[in-house]
Motif scaffolding. Sequence first.
Motif, PDB file in Angstrom:
ATOM      1  N   ASN A  30     -10.446  29.714 -93.175  1.00  0.00           N
ATOM      2  CA  ASN A  30     -11.477  28.644 -93.213  1.00  0.00           C
ATOM      3  C   ASN A  30     -11.943  28.635 -94.635  1.00  0.00           C
ATOM      4  N   LYS A  31     -12.293  29.876 -95.163  1.00  0.00           N
ATOM      5  CA  LYS A  31     -12.612  29.953 -96.630  1.00  0.00           C
ATOM      6  C   LYS A  31     -11.501  29.549 -97.638  1.00  0.00           C
ATOM      7  N   ALA A  32     -10.326  29.621 -97.250  1.00  0.00           N
ATOM      8  CA  ALA A  32      -9.125  29.264 -98.310  1.00  0.00           C
ATOM      9  C   ALA A  32      -8.924  27.862 -98.066  1.00  0.00           C
ATOM     10  N   LEU A  33      -9.184  27.211 -97.020  1.00  0.00           N
ATOM     11  CA  LEU A  33      -9.219  25.828 -97.003  1.00  0.00           C
ATOM     12  C   LEU A  33     -10.439  25.363 -97.789  1.00  0.00           C
ATOM     13  N   VAL A  34     -11.522  25.747 -97.807  1.00  0.00           N
ATOM     14  CA  VAL A  34     -12.478  25.243 -98.551  1.00  0.00           C
ATOM     15  C   VAL A  34     -12.407  25.453-100.123  1.00  0.00           C
ATOM     16  N   SER A  35     -11.823  26.608-100.373  1.00  0.00           N
ATOM     17  CA  SER A  35     -11.286  26.947-101.753  1.00  0.00           C
ATOM     18  C   SER A  35     -10.191  25.801-102.493  1.00  0.00           C
ATOM     19  N   VAL A  36      -9.147  25.536-101.559  1.00  0.00           N
ATOM     20  CA  VAL A  36      -8.126  24.569-101.861  1.00  0.00           C
ATOM     21  C   VAL A  36      -8.619  22.976-101.810  1.00  0.00           C
ATOM     22  N   PHE A  37      -9.337  22.913-101.029  1.00  0.00           N
ATOM     23  CA  PHE A  37      -9.776  21.436-100.637  1.00  0.00           C
ATOM     24  C   PHE A  37     -11.142  20.781-100.928  1.00  0.00           C
ATOM     25  N   GLY A  38     -12.017  22.099-100.928  1.00  0.00           N
ATOM     26  CA  GLY A  38     -13.563  21.447-101.109  1.00  0.00           C
ATOM     27  C   GLY A  38     -14.259  21.856 -99.765  1.00  0.00           C
ATOM     28  N   GLU A  39     -15.465  21.626 -99.819  1.00  0.00           N
ATOM     29  CA  GLU A  39     -16.391  21.917 -98.669  1.00  0.00           C
ATOM     30  C   GLU A  39     -16.154  21.047 -97.617  1.00  0.00           C
ATOM     31  N   GLY A  40     -15.982  19.671 -97.788  1.00  0.00           N
ATOM     32  CA  GLY A  40     -15.789  18.664 -96.752  1.00  0.00           C
ATOM     33  C   GLY A  40     -14.385  18.860 -95.837  1.00  0.00           C
ATOM     34  N   VAL A  41     -13.723  19.503 -96.104  1.00  0.00           N
ATOM     35  CA  VAL A  41     -12.548  19.725 -95.630  1.00  0.00           C
ATOM     36  C   VAL A  41     -12.775  20.267 -94.104  1.00  0.00           C
ATOM     37  N   GLU A  67      -1.135  17.502 -96.510  1.00  0.00           N
ATOM     38  CA  GLU A  67      -1.580  18.227 -97.847  1.00  0.00           C
ATOM     39  C   GLU A  67      -1.657  19.509 -97.447  1.00  0.00           C
ATOM     40  N   ILE A  68      -2.134  19.816 -96.268  1.00  0.00           N
ATOM     41  CA  ILE A  68      -2.327  21.514 -95.726  1.00  0.00           C
ATOM     42  C   ILE A  68      -0.831  21.998 -95.903  1.00  0.00           C
ATOM     43  N   CYS A  69       0.118  21.069 -95.362  1.00  0.00           N
ATOM     44  CA  CYS A  69       1.580  21.744 -95.370  1.00  0.00           C
ATOM     45  C   CYS A  69       2.205  21.816 -96.570  1.00  0.00           C
ATOM     46  N   LEU A  70       1.848  21.035 -97.703  1.00  0.00           N
ATOM     47  CA  LEU A  70       2.457  20.879 -98.760  1.00  0.00           C
ATOM     48  C   LEU A  70       1.892  22.125 -99.435  1.00  0.00           C
ATOM     49  N   ARG A  71       0.531  22.269 -99.472  1.00  0.00           N
ATOM     50  CA  ARG A  71      -0.099  23.499-100.082  1.00  0.00           C
ATOM     51  C   ARG A  71      -0.167  24.759 -99.125  1.00  0.00           C
ATOM     52  N   GLY A  72       0.588  24.770 -98.491  1.00  0.00           N
ATOM     53  CA  GLY A  72       0.673  26.129 -97.303  1.00  0.00           C
ATOM     54  C   GLY A  72       0.821  27.157 -98.166  1.00  0.00           C
ATOM     55  N   GLU A  73       1.441  27.465 -99.245  1.00  0.00           N
ATOM     56  CA  GLU A  73       1.828  28.754 -99.933  1.00  0.00           C
ATOM     57  C   GLU A  73       0.531  29.301-100.556  1.00  0.00           C
ATOM     58  N   LYS A  74      -0.075  28.092-101.123  1.00  0.00           N
ATOM     59  CA  LYS A  74      -1.373  28.385-101.934  1.00  0.00           C
ATOM     60  C   LYS A  74      -2.812  28.952-100.842  1.00  0.00           C
ATOM     61  N   ILE A  75      -2.568  28.289 -99.677  1.00  0.00           N
ATOM     62  CA  ILE A  75      -3.500  28.343 -98.702  1.00  0.00           C
ATOM     63  C   ILE A  75      -3.429  29.995 -98.192  1.00  0.00           C
ATOM     64  N   LEU A  76      -1.990  30.290 -98.091  1.00  0.00           N
ATOM     65  CA  LEU A  76      -1.623  31.660 -97.504  1.00  0.00           C
ATOM     66  C   LEU A  76      -1.939  32.738 -98.515  1.00  0.00           C
ATOM     67  N   ASP A  77      -1.798  32.367-100.070  1.00  0.00           N
ATOM     68  CA  ASP A  77      -2.346  33.116-101.223  1.00  0.00           C
ATOM     69  C   ASP A  77      -3.597  33.479-101.180  1.00  0.00           C
ATOM     70  N   CYS A  78      -4.448  32.446-100.877  1.00  0.00           N
ATOM     71  CA  CYS A  78      -5.977  32.594-100.865  1.00  0.00           C
ATOM     72  C   CYS A  78      -6.230  33.433 -99.749  1.00  0.00           C
ATOM     73  N   ILE A  79      -5.665  33.512 -98.347  1.00  0.00           N
ATOM     74  CA  ILE A  79      -5.921  34.272 -97.272  1.00  0.00           C
ATOM     75  C   ILE A  79      -5.711  35.730 -97.533  1.00  0.00           C
ATOM     76  N   PHE A  80      -4.416  36.027 -98.095  1.00  0.00           N
ATOM     77  CA  PHE A  80      -4.115  37.419 -98.444  1.00  0.00           C
ATOM     78  C   PHE A  80      -4.952  38.002 -99.482  1.00  0.00           C
ATOM     79  N   LYS A  81      -5.698  37.130-100.480  1.00  0.00           N
ATOM     80  CA  LYS A  81      -6.852  37.719-101.484  1.00  0.00           C
ATOM     81  C   LYS A  81      -7.832  38.315-100.493  1.00  0.00           C
ATOM     82  N   LEU A  82      -8.354  37.326 -99.529  1.00  0.00           N
ATOM     83  CA  LEU A  82      -9.435  37.659 -98.592  1.00  0.00           C
ATOM     84  C   LEU A  82      -9.274  38.903 -97.722  1.00  0.00           C
ATOM     85  N   ALA A  83      -8.221  38.620 -97.249  1.00  0.00           N
ATOM     86  CA  ALA A  83      -7.675  39.661 -96.195  1.00  0.00           C
ATOM     87  C   ALA A  83      -6.333  40.215 -96.303  1.00  0.00           C
TER      88      ALA A  83
END
Length: 107
Positions: A30-41, A67-83
Amino acid sequence: MLISDLLNDAMKRAGVADSVHAAIVVDASNKALVSVFGEGVLLMAKTGYVQNSELVIYCSNASLGDEICLRGEKILDCIFKLAPDAKISRVRLMHKSRENIESENTK
């Protein structure tokens, strides 16, 4: 032996380690989604659960889902940084109504 080792062993025996790990990954996602797309996501998308190395994200908007599918790798990268211990190999989307996503945000 450290107390953390004892706690880790006790958690494994109790079967809660997997649940705790999944909760940490869901929060990081959820934090990665906010990081990639902003609070409103989080009004239109929210992480549901982790199962078999698959992260499931509920989404109420088809364009955002794309967009989530297209940016899936970026989301995963953010997740791996946090966890860093996250064991996720892919992101999967499931449709869920916006009302249901918003009601989960208030819990």
